[in-house]
Write a protein that holds these residues in place. Structure first.
Motif, short mmCIF file in Angstrom:
data_model
loop_
_atom_site.label_atom_id
_atom_site.label_comp_id
_atom_site.label_asym_id
_atom_site.label_seq_id
_atom_site.Cartn_x
_atom_site.Cartn_y
_atom_site.Cartn_z
N VAL A 103 15.84 -8.89 29.77
CA VAL A 103 16.53 -9.84 28.79
C VAL A 103 15.48 -11.15 28.33
O VAL A 103 15.40 -11.50 27.49
CB VAL A 103 18.01 -10.20 29.27
CG1 VAL A 103 18.47 -11.35 28.34
CG2 VAL A 103 18.92 -9.21 29.26
N HIS A 104 15.02 -11.51 29.65
CA HIS A 104 14.06 -12.95 29.55
C HIS A 104 12.75 -12.61 29.23
O HIS A 104 11.92 -13.60 28.62
CB HIS A 104 14.31 -13.85 30.71
CG HIS A 104 15.94 -14.19 30.85
ND1 HIS A 104 16.02 -15.53 30.42
CD2 HIS A 104 16.65 -13.75 31.69
CE1 HIS A 104 17.37 -15.64 30.83
NE2 HIS A 104 17.67 -14.89 31.77
N ASN A 105 12.21 -11.31 29.31
CA ASN A 105 10.82 -10.92 29.02
C ASN A 105 11.00 -9.65 28.27
O ASN A 105 10.64 -8.59 28.55
CB ASN A 105 10.22 -10.78 30.36
CG ASN A 105 10.09 -11.95 31.16
OD1 ASN A 105 9.12 -12.97 31.07
ND2 ASN A 105 11.05 -12.17 32.23
N PRO A 106 11.38 -9.78 26.81
CA PRO A 106 11.52 -8.31 26.13
C PRO A 106 10.19 -7.62 26.03
O PRO A 106 10.37 -6.43 25.45
CB PRO A 106 12.19 -8.95 24.85
CG PRO A 106 11.86 -10.34 24.78
CD PRO A 106 11.78 -10.81 26.30
N ASN A 107 9.16 -8.35 26.02
CA ASN A 107 7.99 -7.54 25.82
C ASN A 107 7.36 -6.87 26.96
O ASN A 107 6.32 -6.20 26.97
CB ASN A 107 6.90 -8.40 25.24
CG ASN A 107 7.46 -9.08 23.93
OD1 ASN A 107 7.98 -8.55 22.99
ND2 ASN A 107 6.80 -10.35 23.77
N VAL A 108 8.15 -6.97 28.02
CA VAL A 108 7.80 -6.17 29.34
C VAL A 108 8.49 -4.79 29.53
O VAL A 108 9.77 -4.91 29.06
CB VAL A 108 7.77 -7.09 30.63
CG1 VAL A 108 7.59 -6.47 31.93
CG2 VAL A 108 7.18 -8.52 30.33
N GLN A 109 7.74 -3.77 29.91
CA GLN A 109 8.38 -2.62 30.01
C GLN A 109 8.86 -2.57 31.45
O GLN A 109 8.57 -2.98 32.65
CB GLN A 109 7.57 -1.31 30.08
CG GLN A 109 7.01 -1.25 28.66
CD GLN A 109 8.03 -0.94 27.49
OE1 GLN A 109 8.67 -0.30 27.85
NE2 GLN A 109 7.87 -1.81 26.45
N GLU A 110 9.90 -1.92 31.83
CA GLU A 110 10.78 -1.70 33.07
C GLU A 110 9.84 -1.51 34.28
O GLU A 110 9.65 -2.02 35.27
CB GLU A 110 11.86 -0.75 33.29
CG GLU A 110 12.57 -0.92 34.45
CD GLU A 110 14.05 -0.13 34.54
OE1 GLU A 110 14.38 0.32 35.75
OE2 GLU A 110 14.54 0.01 33.44
N ALA A 111 8.85 -0.52 34.01
CA ALA A 111 7.94 0.06 34.73
C ALA A 111 6.86 -1.09 35.26
O ALA A 111 6.08 -0.90 36.24
CB ALA A 111 7.24 1.35 34.51
N ASP A 112 6.59 -1.91 34.35
CA ASP A 112 5.65 -2.85 34.66
C ASP A 112 6.06 -4.27 35.50
O ASP A 112 5.41 -5.02 35.72
CB ASP A 112 5.19 -3.40 33.14
CG ASP A 112 4.30 -2.44 32.49
OD1 ASP A 112 3.78 -1.63 33.07
OD2 ASP A 112 4.43 -2.34 31.09
N ILE A 113 7.52 -4.27 35.82
CA ILE A 113 7.92 -5.27 36.66
C ILE A 113 7.42 -5.28 37.99
O ILE A 113 7.83 -4.12 38.49
CB ILE A 113 9.37 -5.33 36.67
CG1 ILE A 113 9.95 -5.57 35.06
CG2 ILE A 113 9.92 -6.61 37.35
CD1 ILE A 113 11.40 -5.32 34.95
#
Length: 186
Positions: A103-113
């Motif tokens: 939510v706070h980083n909308p440009n990030v994909q879940e796999a990249d966290i």
């Protein structure tokens, strides 16, 4: 029976004296050789004192987020959650952290966290994150602070600490130091 009790009592007394006195004084003496005499890494900035070697909570979007803590960043109660990756309750908590991060980083994909941004450390007080965990947050902070992305990437790179003695452990970024430097940007 007497031949077992007497040696056990002697061993107990010797061990008690050693670990209560000799060992404690040896550790205290060795700590005097290090900066701050074993009292932690203290940073003073703008009239405030911070401990750089204890994790701090940074949740405001204008700062780099630190690693979650299972103990609420309470140094007196250091410890992990003791829940494994198959524990349903733990998986719900991790998924909630992932959802919040997205939510706070909308440009990030879940796999990249990076994993350290959604899981607590064993102590619950880890002050460091990986370079990747810092860089994945740069876009959000750059947008909020109206700072060029490259400036923040350079700031992260300037705060990378190498492995201990050049070979023990991974490279890391101290979140407190990074956020204090972030506040100093003009």
């Amino acid at each position: 029976m007497k031949q077992h009790i007497l040696p056990a009592v002697r061993l107990t007394v010797v061990t008690l004296i050693f670990f209560s006195g000799v060992y404690t004084l040896a550790v205290l003496g060795a700590a005097q050789l290090f900066p701050n005499q074993g009292k932690g890494e203290i940073i003073e900035q703008n009239g405030k004192r911070y401990y750089a070697n204890i994790g701090q909570s940074f949740t405001d979007d204008k700062y780099f987020n630190s690693r979650p803590s299972a103990v609420g960043y309470n140094a007196a109660g250091s410890g992990g959650s003791n829940k494994g990756p198959s524990n349903e309750e733990y998986l719900v908590v991790v998924q909630a952290r992932i959802d919040t991060f997205l939510v706070h980083n909308p440009n990030v994909q879940e796999a990249d966290i990076p994993v350290e941004l959604v899981t607590a450390s064993g102590s619950g007080l880890d002050p460091d994150i990986s370079e990747k965990a810092a860089l994945v947050q740069v876009e959000r902070i750059a947008k909020i602070r109206n700072v060029p992305v490259q400036t923040l990437q350079d700031l992260v790179k300037a705060h990378i600490q190498g492995p201990l003695l050049g070979m023990f452990g991974p490279e890391k970024v101290n979140v407190l130091r990074l956020n204090l430097a972030l506040d100093q940007l003009k």
